[in-house]
Design a protein around this motif. Structure first.
Motif, PDB file in Angstrom:
ATOM      1  N   ALA A   9      -4.558 -20.036  -4.242  1.00 54.45           N
ATOM      2  CA  ALA A   9      -3.709 -19.043  -3.484  1.00 54.45           C
ATOM      3  C   ALA A   9      -4.854 -18.212  -2.764  1.00 54.45           C
ATOM      4  CB  ALA A   9      -2.934 -18.112  -4.484  1.00 54.45           C
ATOM      5  N   GLU A  10      -5.961 -17.768  -3.630  1.00 57.17           N
ATOM      6  CA  GLU A  10      -6.992 -17.079  -3.079  1.00 57.17           C
ATOM      7  C   GLU A  10      -7.756 -17.966  -1.738  1.00 57.17           C
ATOM      8  OE1 GLU A  10      -5.980 -15.898  -6.888  1.00 57.17           O
ATOM      9  OE2 GLU A  10      -6.711 -17.927  -6.186  1.00 57.17           O
ATOM     10  N   ASP A  11      -7.651 -19.061  -1.751  1.00 61.68           N
ATOM     11  CA  ASP A  11      -8.195 -19.697  -0.501  1.00 61.68           C
ATOM     12  C   ASP A  11      -7.397 -19.520   0.564  1.00 61.68           C
ATOM     13  OD1 ASP A  11     -10.419 -20.877  -2.180  1.00 61.68           O
ATOM     14  OD2 ASP A  11      -9.164 -22.611  -2.462  1.00 61.68           O
ATOM     15  N   LEU A  12      -6.244 -19.560   0.401  1.00 63.80           N
ATOM     16  CA  LEU A  12      -5.196 -19.584   1.515  1.00 63.80           C
ATOM     17  C   LEU A  12      -5.356 -17.864   2.069  1.00 63.80           C
ATOM     18  CD1 LEU A  12      -1.920 -21.328   0.529  1.00 63.80           C
ATOM     19  CD2 LEU A  12      -3.996 -22.187   1.333  1.00 63.80           C
ATOM     20  N   ALA A  13      -5.319 -17.259   1.190  1.00 62.64           N
ATOM     21  CA  ALA A  13      -5.602 -15.708   1.542  1.00 62.64           C
ATOM     22  C   ALA A  13      -7.013 -15.298   2.357  1.00 62.64           C
ATOM     23  CB  ALA A  13      -5.500 -14.770   0.151  1.00 62.64           C
ATOM     24  N   ALA A  14      -7.840 -16.115   1.927  1.00 64.74           N
ATOM     25  CA  ALA A  14      -9.199 -16.009   2.773  1.00 64.74           C
ATOM     26  C   ALA A  14      -9.028 -16.725   3.905  1.00 64.74           C
ATOM     27  CB  ALA A  14     -10.400 -16.764   1.790  1.00 64.74           C
ATOM     28  N   LEU A  15      -8.311 -17.717   4.275  1.00 67.67           N
ATOM     29  CA  LEU A  15      -8.034 -18.256   5.629  1.00 67.67           C
ATOM     30  C   LEU A  15      -7.363 -17.582   6.415  1.00 67.67           C
ATOM     31  CD1 LEU A  15      -8.197 -20.835   7.374  1.00 67.67           C
ATOM     32  CD2 LEU A  15      -6.401 -21.783   6.317  1.00 67.67           C
ATOM     33  N   GLN A  16      -6.653 -16.564   5.960  1.00 68.11           N
ATOM     34  CA  GLN A  16      -5.733 -15.743   6.867  1.00 68.11           C
ATOM     35  C   GLN A  16      -6.836 -14.661   7.232  1.00 68.11           C
ATOM     36  OE1 GLN A  16      -2.739 -14.214   3.963  1.00 68.11           O
ATOM     37  NE2 GLN A  16      -1.374 -15.602   4.991  1.00 68.11           N
ATOM     38  N   GLN A  17      -7.854 -14.576   6.648  1.00 71.48           N
ATOM     39  CA  GLN A  17      -8.826 -13.444   7.041  1.00 71.48           C
ATOM     40  C   GLN A  17     -10.154 -14.230   7.788  1.00 71.48           C
ATOM     41  OE1 GLN A  17      -6.930 -10.718   6.184  1.00 71.48           O
ATOM     42  NE2 GLN A  17      -8.905  -9.737   6.052  1.00 71.48           N
ATOM     43  N   ASP A  18      -9.892 -15.448   8.108  1.00 73.01           N
ATOM     44  CA  ASP A  18     -11.019 -16.164   8.843  1.00 73.01           C
ATOM     45  C   ASP A  18     -11.388 -15.661  10.053  1.00 73.01           C
ATOM     46  OD1 ASP A  18     -12.673 -19.047   8.626  1.00 73.01           O
ATOM     47  OD2 ASP A  18     -11.901 -18.830  10.644  1.00 73.01           O
ATOM     48  N   GLU A  19     -12.401 -15.333  10.544  1.00 71.95           N
ATOM     49  CA  GLU A  19     -12.825 -14.623  11.816  1.00 71.95           C
ATOM     50  C   GLU A  19     -13.811 -15.813  12.662  1.00 71.95           C
ATOM     51  OE1 GLU A  19     -14.508 -11.033  10.826  1.00 71.95           O
ATOM     52  OE2 GLU A  19     -12.612 -10.075  10.629  1.00 71.95           O
ATOM     53  N   VAL A  20     -13.705 -17.033  12.366  1.00 73.84           N
ATOM     54  CA  VAL A  20     -14.463 -18.007  13.232  1.00 73.84           C
ATOM     55  C   VAL A  20     -13.499 -18.335  14.507  1.00 73.84           C
ATOM     56  CG1 VAL A  20     -15.213 -20.354  13.422  1.00 73.84           C
ATOM     57  CG2 VAL A  20     -15.681 -18.930  11.387  1.00 73.84           C
ATOM     58  N   SER A  21     -14.211 -17.939  15.799  1.00 77.17           N
ATOM     59  CA  SER A  21     -13.370 -18.539  16.830  1.00 77.17           C
ATOM     60  C   SER A  21     -13.837 -19.699  17.642  1.00 77.17           C
ATOM     61  CB  SER A  21     -13.629 -17.071  17.829  1.00 77.17           C
ATOM     62  OG  SER A  21     -13.148 -17.519  19.112  1.00 77.17           O
ATOM     63  N   LEU A  22     -12.838 -20.646  17.621  1.00 77.82           N
ATOM     64  CA  LEU A  22     -13.350 -21.804  18.385  1.00 77.82           C
ATOM     65  C   LEU A  22     -13.342 -21.781  19.934  1.00 77.82           C
ATOM     66  CD1 LEU A  22     -11.607 -24.783  16.277  1.00 77.82           C
ATOM     67  CD2 LEU A  22     -13.892 -23.722  15.902  1.00 77.82           C
ATOM     68  N   ALA A  23     -12.691 -20.693  20.324  1.00 78.86           N
ATOM     69  CA  ALA A  23     -12.658 -20.360  21.631  1.00 78.86           C
ATOM     70  C   ALA A  23     -14.131 -19.868  22.173  1.00 78.86           C
ATOM     71  CB  ALA A  23     -11.503 -19.266  21.926  1.00 78.86           C
ATOM     72  N   ALA A  24     -14.732 -19.127  21.365  1.00 79.88           N
ATOM     73  CA  ALA A  24     -15.976 -18.523  21.574  1.00 79.88           C
ATOM     74  C   ALA A  24     -16.865 -19.800  21.475  1.00 79.88           C
ATOM     75  CB  ALA A  24     -16.403 -17.508  20.184  1.00 79.88           C
ATOM     76  N   LEU A  42      -8.243   1.386  12.836  1.00 78.02           N
ATOM     77  CA  LEU A  42      -9.445   0.740  11.855  1.00 78.02           C
ATOM     78  C   LEU A  42     -10.256  -0.099  12.905  1.00 78.02           C
ATOM     79  CD1 LEU A  42      -8.308  -0.457   8.515  1.00 78.02           C
ATOM     80  CD2 LEU A  42      -9.758   1.502   9.066  1.00 78.02           C
ATOM     81  N   PRO A  43     -11.590   0.213  12.756  1.00 81.06           N
ATOM     82  CA  PRO A  43     -12.383  -0.793  13.293  1.00 81.06           C
ATOM     83  C   PRO A  43     -12.258  -2.290  12.750  1.00 81.06           C
ATOM     84  CG  PRO A  43     -13.612   0.885  12.529  1.00 81.06           C
ATOM     85  CD  PRO A  43     -12.423   1.021  11.903  1.00 81.06           C
ATOM     86  N   MET A  44     -12.102  -3.290  13.528  1.00 77.03           N
ATOM     87  CA  MET A  44     -11.796  -4.792  13.159  1.00 77.03           C
ATOM     88  C   MET A  44     -12.637  -5.766  13.924  1.00 77.03           C
ATOM     89  SD  MET A  44      -9.261  -4.305  11.263  1.00 77.03           S
ATOM     90  CE  MET A  44      -8.571  -6.031  11.165  1.00 77.03           C
ATOM     91  N   GLY A  45     -13.007  -6.970  13.002  1.00 74.62           N
ATOM     92  CA  GLY A  45     -13.529  -8.101  13.667  1.00 74.62           C
ATOM     93  C   GLY A  45     -12.463  -8.909  14.299  1.00 74.62           C
ATOM     94  N   GLY A  46     -12.717 -10.359  14.524  1.00 72.05           N
ATOM     95  CA  GLY A  46     -11.723 -11.244  14.727  1.00 72.05           C
ATOM     96  C   GLY A  46     -11.580 -10.860  16.245  1.00 72.05           C
ATOM     97  N   ASP A  47     -10.650 -11.977  16.835  1.00 72.67           N
ATOM     98  CA  ASP A  47     -10.325 -11.894  18.146  1.00 72.67           C
ATOM     99  C   ASP A  47      -9.042 -12.625  18.548  1.00 72.67           C
ATOM    100  OD1 ASP A  47     -10.863 -14.468  18.709  1.00 72.67           O
ATOM    101  OD2 ASP A  47     -12.338 -14.264  20.056  1.00 72.67           O
ATOM    102  N   THR A  48      -8.723 -12.711  19.721  1.00 70.91           N
ATOM    103  CA  THR A  48      -7.337 -13.194  19.911  1.00 70.91           C
ATOM    104  C   THR A  48      -7.332 -14.691  19.597  1.00 70.91           C
ATOM    105  OG1 THR A  48      -7.152 -12.160  22.045  1.00 70.91           O
ATOM    106  CG2 THR A  48      -5.894 -13.769  22.044  1.00 70.91           C
ATOM    107  N   TYR A  49      -8.260 -15.433  19.248  1.00 69.44           N
ATOM    108  CA  TYR A  49      -8.341 -16.897  19.046  1.00 69.44           C
ATOM    109  C   TYR A  49      -8.544 -17.156  17.707  1.00 69.44           C
ATOM    110  CZ  TYR A  49      -7.948 -16.815  24.193  1.00 69.44           C
ATOM    111  OH  TYR A  49      -7.576 -16.633  25.404  1.00 69.44           O
ATOM    112  N   THR A  50      -8.838 -16.155  16.790  1.00 65.82           N
ATOM    113  CA  THR A  50      -9.418 -16.486  15.257  1.00 65.82           C
ATOM    114  C   THR A  50      -8.184 -16.687  14.630  1.00 65.82           C
ATOM    115  OG1 THR A  50      -9.496 -14.084  15.056  1.00 65.82           O
ATOM    116  CG2 THR A  50     -11.598 -15.163  15.699  1.00 65.82           C
ATOM    117  N   VAL A  51      -8.365 -17.163  13.458  1.00 62.21           N
ATOM    118  CA  VAL A  51      -6.888 -17.352  12.444  1.00 62.21           C
ATOM    119  C   VAL A  51      -6.551 -15.607  12.374  1.00 62.21           C
ATOM    120  CG1 VAL A  51      -6.164 -17.933  10.248  1.00 62.21           C
ATOM    121  CG2 VAL A  51      -7.721 -19.629  11.792  1.00 62.21           C
ATOM    122  N   HIS A  52      -7.663 -14.871  11.776  1.00 62.54           N
ATOM    123  CA  HIS A  52      -7.131 -13.489  11.623  1.00 62.54           C
ATOM    124  C   HIS A  52      -7.136 -12.959  13.248  1.00 62.54           C
ATOM    125  CE1 HIS A  52      -8.342  -9.359   9.943  1.00 62.54           C
ATOM    126  NE2 HIS A  52      -7.051  -9.788   9.757  1.00 62.54           N
ATOM    127  N   ALA A  53      -5.949 -13.232  13.584  1.00 58.50           N
ATOM    128  CA  ALA A  53      -5.699 -12.956  15.092  1.00 58.50           C
ATOM    129  C   ALA A  53      -5.558 -11.576  15.404  1.00 58.50           C
ATOM    130  CB  ALA A  53      -4.538 -13.722  15.736  1.00 58.50           C
TER     131      ALA A  53
END
Length: 852
Positions: free
Chosen positions: A587-602, A755-766
């Motif tokens: 379950a922790e892995d799935l929660a971490a994936l929701q926070q993923d900020e790797v952009s394949l579009a980038a 809040l200041p945020m990372g991520g973008d339109t195309y990251t899992v953490h969208a």
């Protein structure tokens, strides 16, 4: 009169005999000083008292004697509690409702919604009814005109009339709960006091109107159709398809040359600056008037892993819907226990349902499918009789009626609205300012407006399903908005079904919903619906997981046409990459994936950016950063800021001069044009890369170089000359706006969450990157994960969820923004309370029916 008083008329009567009298003036100074000190304290005490009085009663017993407003729906049907109901609130403000019937539970949910989110419900009701101008004046008139022309409230009324018996009972019960709570409200929430209004009694039609507005928010094909109509004034068909490309790896259906069609109809003139400007003004008028829909980045993620792919040996399910971020959040969490129903999850204030969540037997989550369920029709008005319009079999009369919009200050605005055989005439809103449609009007066909839609019955059926097959069967009643529903049950089954109503278009339809169609030609009419049992679905796949992220969910051999405007697949590809990266997930892995900020579009654009050569003094330092950047859109990194500023500058350079600079900047409000930019660079398209305002022929490499310099200039102007201090989250903050006080200074600081945020339109953490608007608001995010949930289907104590604000709508309440930080970090709170003590830790309120 005494001698003393006559000799010393201003003496203090308390002065002892034989002593000089004290001047009375000093006494008044003391009183004045005390007043200056005491008045603010009194004001603070009064303010504190008012604030406490506005907070809901969460403990004790209330005997419910239904008021006339509470008992009565729009048809006069009454509802009264049949047995005591308890609303126990935990330390997070999440209510657990225990009732003796599902209808009584709906009553209690309405009561809790009104206690905690009354102003939010009021704004939702006014949006759906087109009644914002009553409170906000002329500034809201265009919005009201559009929604009156669209007919949201009229459609909701028709759906209420056709609703099934159980749906009507639940809506009446919910309505009674809302109105009973309002009748017991001591002090209205501050928005009512500031604006000087009082809420009207709630009705079942208010609930159905808001459910339609949610469908509107998740639709949006009509905006892309309007964009294609707008572009037809300046571009030919191949260039339009380059600017709005098809989904990667696929092509658009074969269509007729619709720019030529619109020229034949006199709607546009090829290269006609006047018509282009008129279309631009019409587009801008629509964007301002219509509630947002069809925005790039508005979508969701969901995935489920089977027991064979989880560390627990049982299914785990994750869901994070990406919607407009508001304060308070769109969602309100609740737990409901009644005979035949035990469910916990996310509700929508105004609607008597748990929309997303978990039961004792299964869990489910939604993403938006994104089918084409909205078509625009160009209807030809009879030149001899403006009350009629052209049809395939002659002319027919418009359905017509008058809408009266009341405006703050006492004035009224009267609006004649019309409806054709396809649907409401949206051009009657008068928001297509500057556009001369000649002898035509613009009508919309939309599945959600049909009068046989019964969202309550469909939603309740999902929550009462006992296993995955039963859930999929229940989903066949769902009509709009079409959703990719992932589901898992205690027996280990996992599945996905795309549930909703999708039109079947004729084989000779040569527009296929991509652009507005002539309404008098039969070939553009819908023939019916894709059979509900033939929508895309997956059950227990061998790979052991299912995921959706608004991508195209079917293969090329799928027999039905669902649409062509899908979200780019970057989030989906990243989710698949991570799910396949290890054999089992916790379950922790799935929660971490929701926070993923790797952009394949980038990563797709980076090779082009790294080739950029610029004389800008910061360019060498920027390229050193980019050489070590691999698409991780961290908030503390400067590289994502450089990438997005370069992408924006390059898109503007390539596309704006061809379609109009101001117009293109307005298009940025809808989409980033990432796919168009990538395609242009891959083709090295000389036509797009050439600047038509210069005598020389520019190539793409020159534009790439110039865009880097422009990007560095922009960031330097905002963040300063020292690149070591640049951070993406200094530009890219999430802003959860409050209606309406985020637009009112200084109240915005009290009501808005950010809040200041990372991520973008195309990251899992969208976290959608906004590219339009004023320069100081560029790159901020107003759309993102509205909630995050991870469900353990077997061990419910491990299930967690969170949304972006807190349960309360009162800005001073501890539950107003309590979850913001935890939400940003992906830390959830328990979906289920461990025991009765925990569920009622903040109080237990018992609602008792009056003795008869």
């Amino acid at each position: 009169m005494s001698l003393e008083s006559s000799e010393h008329p201003h003496a203090d009567s308390s002065t002892p005999p034989g002593q000089p009298p004290k001047p009375r003036g000093k006494r008044w100074l003391r009183w004045l000083a005390a007043g200056l000190i005491g008045a603010p304290l009194l004001l603070v005490a009064i303010t504190f008292g008012v604030m406490k009085a506005a907070e809901p009663t969460t403990s004790g017993d209330i005997t419910i004697t239904p008021t006339a407003d509470a008992a009565k729906g729009t048809t006069g049907a009454a509802y009264a509690l049949s047995a005591p109901v308890t609303i126990a609130r935990d330390l997070h403000g999440i209510p657990t409702i225990n009732a003796q019937s599902i209808a009584d539970a709906a009553y209690a949910l309405g009561f809790a919604h009104a206690q905690d989110r009354l102003w939010q419900m009021e704004t939702h009701r006014r949006i759906g009814a087109g009644r914002l101008a009553e409170v906000f004046g002329e500034a809201a008139l265009d919005n009201d005109r559009f929604l009156r022309a669209l007919g949201i409230r009229r459609a909701a009324q028709a759906q209420w009339q056709r609703a099934g018996e159980q749906s009507r009972e639940l809506l009446n019960a919910y309505t009674a709960g809302v109105n009973d709570a309002m009748a017991r409200t001591r002090v209205w929430p501050p928005e009512f006091l500031i604006l000087g209004i009082r809420p009207e009694p709630w009705t079942p039609v208010d609930s159905l109107s808001w459910s339609l507005m949610m469908a509107w928010d998740l639709g949006g094909n009509w905006t892309t159709e309007m964009m294609r109509l707008r572009l037809s004034a300046t571009l030919d068909l191949p260039r339009i398809h380059e600017l709005l490309p098809p989904y990667p790896g696929s092509d658009y259906p074969d269509t007729r040359d619709f720019p030529a069609l619109y020229r034949e109809l006199g709607l546009v003139g090829r290269g006609d600056a006047r018509t282009a400007h008129a279309l631009d003004e019409a587009w801008q008028g629509l964007l301002k008037a219509a509630p947002p829909s069809g925005l790039e980045g508005t979508g969701s993620n969901n995935w489920v892993v089977s027991g064979a792919r989880s560390t627990t040996g049982a299914p785990l399910l994750a869901n994070d819907p990406h919607l407009g971020l508001t304060t308070p959040a769109l969602w309100y969490f609740a737990r409901i226990k009644a005979p035949g129903l035990e469910v916990a999850g996310a509700t929508l204030p105004g609607v008597p349902l748990v929309v997303l969540g978990q039961t004792a037997d299964l869990a489910w989550g939604f993403t938006n499918t994104g089918p084409d369920v909205q078509d625009l029709y160009i209807e030809a008005v009879d030149p001899t009789d403006p009350s009629r319009y052209r049809t395939p079999s002659g002319t027919a009369a418009f359905e017509m009626h008058e809408e009266v919009i009341r405006i703050k200050g006492g004035t009224e605005h009267r609006l004649q609205v019309r409806k054709t055989r396809h649907g409401p005439v949206i051009s009657d809103a008068g928001t297509l300012k500057g556009l001369d449609l000649g002898g035509h009007v613009l009508a919309m066909r939309w599945t959600a407006l049909d009068d046989d839609v019964d969202l309550v019955a469909a939603g309740l059926g999902l929550a009462q399903a006992r296993d995955v097959p039963a859930f999929i069967q229940a989903s066949q009643r769902w009509t709009a908005p079409m959703q990719n529903m992932v589901v898992a049950d205690r027996e280990g089954r996992i599945g996905m079904v795309a549930a909703g109503r999708v039109p079947v278009r004729r084989p000779d339809n040569d527009l296929m919903g991509l652009a507005p169609a002539p309404g008098w030609l039969t070939r553009y009419d819908w023939l019916g619906w894709v059979p509900s049992h033939q929508t895309p679905r997956v059950l227990n796949p061998e790979q052991g997981w299912i995921a959706t992220a608004n991508h195209r969910i079917h293969d090329d051999d799928y027999p039905h046409y669902l649409g062509s405007d899908w979200a780019l697949p970057y989030r989906q590809l990243r989710i698949e990459e991570v799910l396949e990266s290890r054999p089992r997930h916790s379950a922790e892995d799935l929660a971490a994936l929701q926070q993923d900020e790797v952009s394949l579009a980038a990563r797709a654009l980076l090779p082009w950016l790294r080739q950029a050569q610029s004389t800008h003094r910061l360019a060498p330092q920027a390229q050193r950063l980019l050489a070590e950047f691999h698409g991780h859109m961290r908030g503390d990194s400067a590289a994502p800021a450089i990438l997005w500023a370069w992408q924006r500058a390059l898109s503007t350079q390539l596309f704006a001069l061809r379609v109009g600079t101001e117009r293109f900047d307005r298009f940025f409000a809808q989409r980033s044009f990432h796919d168009a930019l990538l395609g242009t660079l891959e083709r090295q398209d000389a036509w797009w890369c050439d600047d038509p305002t210069t005598p020389t022929s520019e190539v793409c490499a020159e534009q790439v170089n110039r865009a880097l310099g422009a990007a560095l200039d922009e960031i330097e102007a905002r963040l300063g000359p020292d690149m070591t201090t640049w951070r993406w989250d200094a530009l890219h903050s999430m802003v959860a706006e409050h209606r309406p006080f985020s637009k009112v200074k200084p109240l915005d600081r009290w009501f808005t969450l950010s809040l200041p945020m990372g991520g973008d339109t195309y990251t899992v953490h969208a976290m959608r990157v906004g590219l339009g608007g004023p320069a100081d608001q560029r790159y901020r995010s107003t759309h993102g994960p509205s909630l995050k949930a991870v469900y353990d289907v077997v061990d419910r104590s491990r299930s967690r969820f969170i949304h972006s604000s807190g349960q309360s709508g009162l800005p001073w309440h501890s539950h107003y923004g309590a979850w913001l930080q935890a939400w940003s970090r992906g830390q959830g709170v328990p979906v289920w309370a461990a025991n009765e003590q925990e569920s009622g830790a903040a109080g237990v309120l018992t609602l008792r029916p009056a003795k008869r």
